[in-house]
Enzyme design. Structure first.
Site, PDB file in Angstrom:
ATOM      1  N   ARG A  16      10.017  17.596   1.580  1.00  0.00           N
ATOM      2  CA  ARG A  16      10.110  19.055   1.499  1.00  0.00           C
ATOM      3  C   ARG A  16       8.844  19.648   0.915  1.00  0.00           C
ATOM      4  O   ARG A  16       8.319  19.134  -0.075  1.00  0.00           O
ATOM      5  CB  ARG A  16      11.301  19.433   0.609  1.00  0.00           C
ATOM      6  CG  ARG A  16      11.824  20.824   0.867  1.00  0.00           C
ATOM      7  CD  ARG A  16      12.923  21.192  -0.104  1.00  0.00           C
ATOM      8  NE  ARG A  16      13.970  20.189  -0.237  1.00  0.00           N
ATOM      9  CZ  ARG A  16      14.831  20.167  -1.248  1.00  0.00           C
ATOM     10  NH1 ARG A  16      14.739  21.061  -2.220  1.00  0.00           N
ATOM     11  NH2 ARG A  16      15.763  19.253  -1.310  1.00  0.00           N
ATOM     12  N   SER A 105      16.965  23.887   3.613  1.00  0.00           N
ATOM     13  CA  SER A 105      18.226  23.973   2.876  1.00  0.00           C
ATOM     14  C   SER A 105      18.375  25.318   2.174  1.00  0.00           C
ATOM     15  O   SER A 105      18.356  26.355   2.814  1.00  0.00           O
ATOM     16  CB  SER A 105      18.327  22.802   1.892  1.00  0.00           C
ATOM     17  OG  SER A 105      19.594  22.782   1.302  1.00  0.00           O
ATOM     18  N   HIS A 106      18.476  25.304   0.838  1.00  0.00           N
ATOM     19  CA  HIS A 106      18.678  26.569   0.099  1.00  0.00           C
ATOM     20  C   HIS A 106      17.399  26.990  -0.621  1.00  0.00           C
ATOM     21  O   HIS A 106      17.442  27.839  -1.506  1.00  0.00           O
ATOM     22  CB  HIS A 106      19.819  26.408  -0.905  1.00  0.00           C
ATOM     23  CG  HIS A 106      19.560  25.337  -1.922  1.00  0.00           C
ATOM     24  ND1 HIS A 106      19.673  24.009  -1.604  1.00  0.00           N
ATOM     25  CD2 HIS A 106      19.164  25.380  -3.213  1.00  0.00           C
ATOM     26  CE1 HIS A 106      19.362  23.285  -2.669  1.00  0.00           C
ATOM     27  NE2 HIS A 106      19.049  24.094  -3.655  1.00  0.00           N
ATOM     28  N   LYS A 115      15.539  16.163   6.601  1.00  0.00           N
ATOM     29  CA  LYS A 115      16.598  15.275   6.112  1.00  0.00           C
ATOM     30  C   LYS A 115      16.808  14.223   7.196  1.00  0.00           C
ATOM     31  O   LYS A 115      16.874  14.553   8.383  1.00  0.00           O
ATOM     32  CB  LYS A 115      17.902  16.049   5.886  1.00  0.00           C
ATOM     33  CG  LYS A 115      17.860  16.961   4.671  1.00  0.00           C
ATOM     34  CD  LYS A 115      19.172  17.702   4.454  1.00  0.00           C
ATOM     35  CE  LYS A 115      19.069  18.608   3.224  1.00  0.00           C
ATOM     36  NZ  LYS A 115      20.233  19.504   3.091  1.00  0.00           N
ATOM     37  N   ASP A 244      25.539  27.265   2.487  1.00  0.00           N
ATOM     38  CA  ASP A 244      24.114  27.315   2.162  1.00  0.00           C
ATOM     39  C   ASP A 244      23.320  27.443   3.473  1.00  0.00           C
ATOM     40  O   ASP A 244      23.899  27.539   4.561  1.00  0.00           O
ATOM     41  CB  ASP A 244      23.689  26.099   1.335  1.00  0.00           C
ATOM     42  CG  ASP A 244      23.671  24.803   2.131  1.00  0.00           C
ATOM     43  OD1 ASP A 244      24.314  24.737   3.203  1.00  0.00           O
ATOM     44  OD2 ASP A 244      23.012  23.845   1.687  1.00  0.00           O
ATOM     45  N   ASP A 246      21.683  25.530   5.421  1.00  0.00           N
ATOM     46  CA  ASP A 246      21.808  24.600   6.552  1.00  0.00           C
ATOM     47  C   ASP A 246      23.219  24.058   6.733  1.00  0.00           C
ATOM     48  O   ASP A 246      23.443  23.117   7.487  1.00  0.00           O
ATOM     49  CB  ASP A 246      20.781  23.463   6.435  1.00  0.00           C
ATOM     50  CG  ASP A 246      21.042  22.530   5.258  1.00  0.00           C
ATOM     51  OD1 ASP A 246      21.587  22.999   4.242  1.00  0.00           O
ATOM     52  OD2 ASP A 246      20.687  21.341   5.342  1.00  0.00           O
ATOM     53  N   ASP A 248      25.455  22.401   4.874  1.00  0.00           N
ATOM     54  CA  ASP A 248      26.031  21.145   4.369  1.00  0.00           C
ATOM     55  C   ASP A 248      26.646  21.296   2.975  1.00  0.00           C
ATOM     56  O   ASP A 248      27.227  20.368   2.444  1.00  0.00           O
ATOM     57  CB  ASP A 248      25.016  19.985   4.401  1.00  0.00           C
ATOM     58  CG  ASP A 248      23.772  20.225   3.546  1.00  0.00           C
ATOM     59  OD1 ASP A 248      23.691  21.270   2.875  1.00  0.00           O
ATOM     60  OD2 ASP A 248      22.870  19.368   3.574  1.00  0.00           O
ATOM     61  N   ARG A 249      26.533  22.507   2.376  1.00  0.00           N
ATOM     62  CA  ARG A 249      27.163  22.734   1.057  1.00  0.00           C
ATOM     63  C   ARG A 249      28.077  23.951   1.135  1.00  0.00           C
ATOM     64  O   ARG A 249      27.709  24.980   1.691  1.00  0.00           O
ATOM     65  CB  ARG A 249      26.095  22.951  -0.025  1.00  0.00           C
ATOM     66  CG  ARG A 249      25.240  21.702  -0.224  1.00  0.00           C
ATOM     67  CD  ARG A 249      24.336  21.822  -1.431  1.00  0.00           C
ATOM     68  NE  ARG A 249      23.550  23.025  -1.391  1.00  0.00           N
ATOM     69  CZ  ARG A 249      23.433  23.885  -2.414  1.00  0.00           C
ATOM     70  NH1 ARG A 249      24.053  23.664  -3.537  1.00  0.00           N
ATOM     71  NH2 ARG A 249      22.684  24.949  -2.293  1.00  0.00           N
ATOM     72  N   HIS A 331      28.334  19.733  -2.036  1.00  0.00           N
ATOM     73  CA  HIS A 331      28.373  18.714  -0.975  1.00  0.00           C
ATOM     74  C   HIS A 331      29.745  18.045  -1.072  1.00  0.00           C
ATOM     75  O   HIS A 331      30.109  17.538  -2.133  1.00  0.00           O
ATOM     76  CB  HIS A 331      27.310  17.627  -1.208  1.00  0.00           C
ATOM     77  CG  HIS A 331      25.896  18.070  -0.990  1.00  0.00           C
ATOM     78  ND1 HIS A 331      25.334  18.166   0.270  1.00  0.00           N
ATOM     79  CD2 HIS A 331      24.922  18.416  -1.859  1.00  0.00           C
ATOM     80  CE1 HIS A 331      24.066  18.559   0.161  1.00  0.00           C
ATOM     81  NE2 HIS A 331      23.791  18.719  -1.124  1.00  0.00           N
TER      82      HIS A 331
END
Length: 469
Positions: A16, A105-106, A115, A244, A246, A248-249, A331
């Site tokens: 990242r 992501s966030h 990822k 979030d 993407d 995934d959370r 998650h």
């Protein structure tokens, strides 16, 4: 030919960086060449690639795909979507050997990253360092892989709907739910999913916009749930779910606007699951409330406290055969009737399912939880060279604990006392220490915080200004 990355982008769980500063198209191309070469040497040949809604994502995707194909890997491009859709593409097809999702992501809009999944397991830690070494040495395989496009959105949505199989349709039809996609990559899948759900549904910010014009897409920060709270209150809904950037959370609130934190969601999921799978092992990270571990035991499950980090939790699930795990960060991993990856859209459906199966509203389930008093997660800057050393010093001073005090060093130091617990751990991704305390009363929390401060002082540190994410 070889390529050297800015060392700051090769992180513990992903790669990242900041676009135009530490991360560019050449980096993405080199990641493709290196990952593709590593996969081919391990006997694989096909990689699924997806990307989130950030402005820089299409540019990185183009370069990544070039690099993968040049290493001789065949690429299946699934296009823009949530990270779990990429995980689904990798997990549900025997033809796919690895997967890469381009996502920030966030993080703020100018960040982006990657990822990765490698032959069905998370690709992290040592793997990412090895990828850097392969790239720096230019130790790449050559070839001309094929590139194909695959639209899996409808297949993915249909597969998620199986979460509601066998559930009383009347219970589901009576539900009223708010959903906030936060202008993140989950928007399109959410629209398709909700169109096929029983009940009444209200959507916010499903249009993908990498500038995040409405609020930042991190549902673990309560301020970002203000729009969802207003929607739930205004339309008198049963509960609300937020994602979030993407997908995934998960974040959630009940019908009264109270936040249901990651460990509290896990309490609901665990109670539902243990009704069907008694004695199951359920994993949570070291930041989770004691109430969760007690709740799992009370309902006949076997709780395991493990290290924070989605890759670490997924690995522990495989090792223990656990059907359910989760983290404070939102998650949640279901491996009972799903694939064991973190999918916030699927977790939203499982919240509906749990409420229907347990015969209680989400608000009731939230109200039934013990009223623990806990601090938010406190993060403060510590010099990189000191952060792990300081934790080791605390461990040595506390030893194995004294009368009535239990010391757990799974991930940092978690000290349990008769009236609560406190945690001090080093972040794997930043130069910060993380602290948290939870007690039966305000007085207990004050006493526990004093213990944290005392340990820090003994190591020449203090709980300074909280560092952001």
């Amino acid at each position: 030919m070889s390529h050297t990355f800015d060392p700051t982008i090769l992180r513990e769980y992903d790669i990242r960086g900041v676009i135009g500063e530490t991360l560019e198209a050449d980096d993405a191309r080199a990641i493709g060449r290196s990952f593709g070469s590593m996969l081919r040497r391990a006997g694989g040949s096909t990689v699924a690639v997806g990307y989130d809604g950030r402005v820089s994502s299409p540019m990185l995707e183009h370069a990544l795909v070039e690099g993968l194909a040049a290493s001789g890997c065949n690429v299946v491009r699934i296009g823009m979507g949530a990270t779990p859709m990429l995980y689904f593409a990798e997990a549900s097809s025997e033809q796919v050997d690895g997967g890469i999702q381009i996502t920030g992501s966030h993080n703020p809009p100018n960040y982006n990253g990657f990822k990765m999944v490698f032959q069905g397991r998370p690709f992290f830690g040592r793997d990412i360092q090895d990828l850097g070494a392969v790239s720096a040495a230019g130790d790449w395989m050559d070839g001309t892989g094929s590139i194909a496009d695959l639209d899996i959105l409808d297949t993915y949505v249909t597969r998620m709907l199986a979460a509601l199989d066998g559930i009383d349709g009347e219970a589901l039809a009576g539900m009223k739910i708010g959903w906030d996609a936060g202008n993140g990559a989950a928007g399109p899948a959410l629209e398709k999913l909700v169109a096929r759900l029983p009940g009444e549904h209200h959507l916010l910010f499903t249009e993908v916009d990498g500038h995040f014009p409405n609020h930042h897409p991190d549902p673990t920060v309560e301020a970002n749930l203000a729009d969802l709270k207003a929607l739930v209150a205004g339309k008198n809904l049963d509960f609300g779910v937020a994602f979030d950037g993407d997908g995934d959370r998960i974040g959630a609130i009940d019908g009264e606007g109270r936040v249901i934190w990651g460990d509290q969601l896990l309490m609901i999921y665990a109670e539902d699951l243990l009704g069907r799978l008694p004695n199951a092992t359920i994993i949570a990270d070291v930041k989770a409330s004691r109430a969760l571990f007690d709740h799992v035991e009370k309902h006949g499950g076997s709780p395991v406290m493990w290290k924070t980090g989605h890759s670490l939790i997924k690995s522990k699930m495989k090792e223990t055969g656990s059907p359910l795990a989760g983290e404070m960060s939102g998650h949640v991993f279901f491996a009972d009737t799903y694939y064991g990856f973190d999918d916030a859209l699927y977790a939203g459906l499982r919240l509906m399912a749990a409420s229907a199966r347990l015969g209680k509203s989400v608000t009731q389930l939230r109200s039934d939880m013990p009223q623990m008093i806990n601090t938010p997660e406190m993060r403060f800057q510590v010099d990189e060279s000191r952060k792990f050393a300081a934790i080791d010093e605390v461990k040595q001073r506390l030893g194995s604990g004294a009368d009535g005090v239990e010391v757990n060093d799974t991930d940092g130091v978690r000290v349990t006392t008769p009236d609560g617990w406190w945690l001090l751990r080093a972040s794997n991704t930043q130069d910060v220490l993380v602290a948290r305390a939870e007690g039966d009363s305000e007085k207990a929390v004050e006493r526990l915080m004093a213990q944290i401060d005392e340990q820090l002082a003994l190591s020449g540190l203090e709980r300074g200004e909280s560092a952001g994410h």
